[in-house]
Design an enzyme around this catalytic site. Structure first.
Site, PDB file in Angstrom:
ATOM      1  N   ASP A 173       0.836  -1.199   0.000  1.00 16.27           N
ATOM      2  CA  ASP A 173       0.000   0.000   0.000  1.00 16.27           C
ATOM      3  C   ASP A 173       0.874   1.253   0.000  1.00 16.27           C
ATOM      4  O   ASP A 173       0.552   2.245   0.639  1.00 16.27           O
ATOM      5  CB  ASP A 173      -0.923  -0.007   1.229  1.00 16.27           C
ATOM      6  CG  ASP A 173      -2.024   1.037   1.137  1.00 16.27           C
ATOM      7  OD1 ASP A 173      -2.349   1.463   0.022  1.00 16.27           O
ATOM      8  OD2 ASP A 173      -2.547   1.430   2.200  1.00 16.27           O
ATOM      9  N   CYS A 211     -13.757   2.825   9.553  1.00 11.30           N
ATOM     10  CA  CYS A 211     -15.077   2.218   9.711  1.00 11.30           C
ATOM     11  C   CYS A 211     -15.001   0.780   9.224  1.00 11.30           C
ATOM     12  O   CYS A 211     -14.496   0.519   8.135  1.00 11.30           O
ATOM     13  CB  CYS A 211     -16.107   3.003   8.899  1.00 11.30           C
ATOM     14  SG  CYS A 211     -17.783   2.324   8.938  1.00 11.30           S
ATOM     15  N   CYS A 217     -20.622 -13.431  -3.867  1.00  5.70           N
ATOM     16  CA  CYS A 217     -21.487 -12.512  -3.119  1.00  5.70           C
ATOM     17  C   CYS A 217     -22.959 -12.838  -3.354  1.00  5.70           C
ATOM     18  O   CYS A 217     -23.805 -12.583  -2.494  1.00  5.70           O
ATOM     19  CB  CYS A 217     -21.220 -11.067  -3.539  1.00  5.70           C
ATOM     20  SG  CYS A 217     -19.687 -10.381  -2.874  1.00  5.70           S
ATOM     21  N   CYS A 219     -23.456  -5.416   3.035  1.00  3.80           N
ATOM     22  CA  CYS A 219     -22.493  -4.317   3.134  1.00  3.80           C
ATOM     23  C   CYS A 219     -23.081  -3.015   2.613  1.00  3.80           C
ATOM     24  O   CYS A 219     -22.818  -1.926   3.155  1.00  3.80           O
ATOM     25  CB  CYS A 219     -21.212  -4.661   2.366  1.00  3.80           C
ATOM     26  SG  CYS A 219     -21.435  -5.021   0.605  1.00  3.80           S
ATOM     27  N   CYS A 246     -19.026  -2.484   6.950  1.00  8.15           N
ATOM     28  CA  CYS A 246     -19.313  -3.351   5.806  1.00  8.15           C
ATOM     29  C   CYS A 246     -18.642  -4.714   5.934  1.00  8.15           C
ATOM     30  O   CYS A 246     -19.135  -5.708   5.388  1.00  8.15           O
ATOM     31  CB  CYS A 246     -18.907  -2.669   4.498  1.00  8.15           C
ATOM     32  SG  CYS A 246     -17.148  -2.292   4.335  1.00  8.15           S
TER      33      CYS A 246
END
Length: 381
Positions: free
Chosen positions: A162, A269, A216, A222, A272
């Protein structure tokens, strides 16, 4: 490092090298290791559209380095493969199962005086940890190849965590580490999504792995839970609405329209991910550095508000949180305290928070002053 072509002798050893990589990666604390090529062209149009719509917000680096993201070989000359890894980061909790941990995290969101910090940020900075372990892995790989080649071969590589303009989720998807979920994060049937990603771009012609099928289905848990409706459609995220972006990446005033939805979230956060059915299979980490520090999973908002800038720098040393700086930290806390004032509180608690916010005005910069002022106004709601 040399750029000499690899001999057929080395090619004959690639299968053994791959087996060694899998074993060594596990020993270093990685969850999975897979190999992809460096072609990310399939994802480039979607990235271009996302940028054109301004959904990256004020993350200008996303646009500045778009061409590099589209061509990983520009980041490392001669690269033809990406060694992609995952590393779980959920710390062990001997008294709770994974599902009990997630239930407790969701419950804390309803306790307005508690401070909620994203799970990944409660331990040490993952950038340094993953990078160091990836460097160990590739250094040992280089030695192994040098031995096989009698020092005639050459290895070119670059480690990523990252930390550069690379489409890591796309490379990881191609490598078979998971599929991109409707929340846009990488998701795996056996490991969930609570893991970090790392890559090594390399010129070693290892066999590539196959992508996995998405699973999914019709689930949209989410999408439904997102407090700010940042997941605007399946597989589409508007970062400008995302609480993780607003509390971490966004440098200025947080738009008023999103402040109430932030609730008591101070940094990031996890909503999700916490409701995703596949995360019942999430794995605990084996890396001690990801253990929670300074009670960041159980502190109240006022406890964190009491930290001076010196305390902030000392307690977040070696943490990803430190990079947002003290001003943004206080900005986020002020919003959360304002939301607490708007909740059903007893008179004494309301008075304590109000007094602490007013005291905070004395040495506040303009950014924090604005958010404290807003917070104080919430007691009248």
């Amino acid at each position: 490092m040399h750029s000499q072509a690899f001999s057929s002798e080395l090619h004959n050893q690639l299968e053994g090298i791959r087996s060694w990589l899998d074993i060594r990666a596990y020993e270093l604390g990685f969850g999975q290791l897979r190999i992809s090529d460096t072609d990310v062209s399939e994802a480039v149009p979607k990235l271009a559209s996302w940028l054109a719509e301004g959904r990256h917000g004020e993350m200008g680096y996303m646009e500045r380095h778009a061409s590099l993201r589209a061509q990983p070989e520009q980041l490392q000359a001669g690269a033809i493969r990406s060694i992609c890894v995952t590393m779980p980061y959920l710390p062990q909790n001997s008294s709770k199962t994974i599902e009990e941990q997630f239930s407790a995290e969701l419950a804390r969101l309803e306790q307005s005086q508690e401070a909620v910090i994203s799970l990944y940020a409660r331990g040490r900075d993952y950038h340094k940890i993953l990078r160091a372990k990836l460097q160990i892995l590739v250094t040992e790989l280089e030695e192994k190849i040098a031995h096989l080649q009698s020092n005639e071969g050459g290895l070119q590589y670059r480690v990523f965590t990252d930390s550069a303009p690379i489409m890591e989720v796309e490379l990881a998807r191609k490598a078979g580490l998971g599929w991109r979920g409707k929340h846009t994060l990488l998701l795996h049937r056996e490991f969930g999504s609570f893991f970090f990603l790392g890559e090594i771009l390399i010129n070693l012609p290892l066999a590539v792995d196959e992508p996995v099928e998405p699973h999914c289905g019709s689930c949209q848990a989410c999408i439904d839970i997102c407090p700010t409706q940042a997941i605007t459609a399946p597989y589409a995220l508007d970062a400008r609405r995302c609480i993780s972006y607003l509390t971490i990446e966004h440098p200025g005033s947080i738009p008023v329209e999103f402040r109430r939805a932030i609730g008591n979230r101070v940094y990031g956060c996890d909503d999700c991910q916490l409701v995703c059915p596949w995360n019942k299979y999430a794995q605990h980490t084996s890396v001690p550095d990801f253990a929670e520090r300074h009670q960041l999973g159980s502190s109240t908002l006022l406890e964190l508000w009491s930290w001076s800038e010196m305390h902030f720098n000392q307690r977040h040393e070696g943490s990803a949180i430190r990079r947002i700086g003290y001003s943004r930290w206080r900005r986020n806390l002020a919003i959360a305290l304002g939301n607490t004032l708007a909740s059903d509180l007893d008179i004494q608690s309301k008075e304590d928070i109000t007094n602490q916010l007013r005291d905070g005005l004395q040495n506040a910069d303009l950014l924090v002053t604005e958010h404290i002022t807003w917070a104080l106004e919430q007691s009248q709601r």
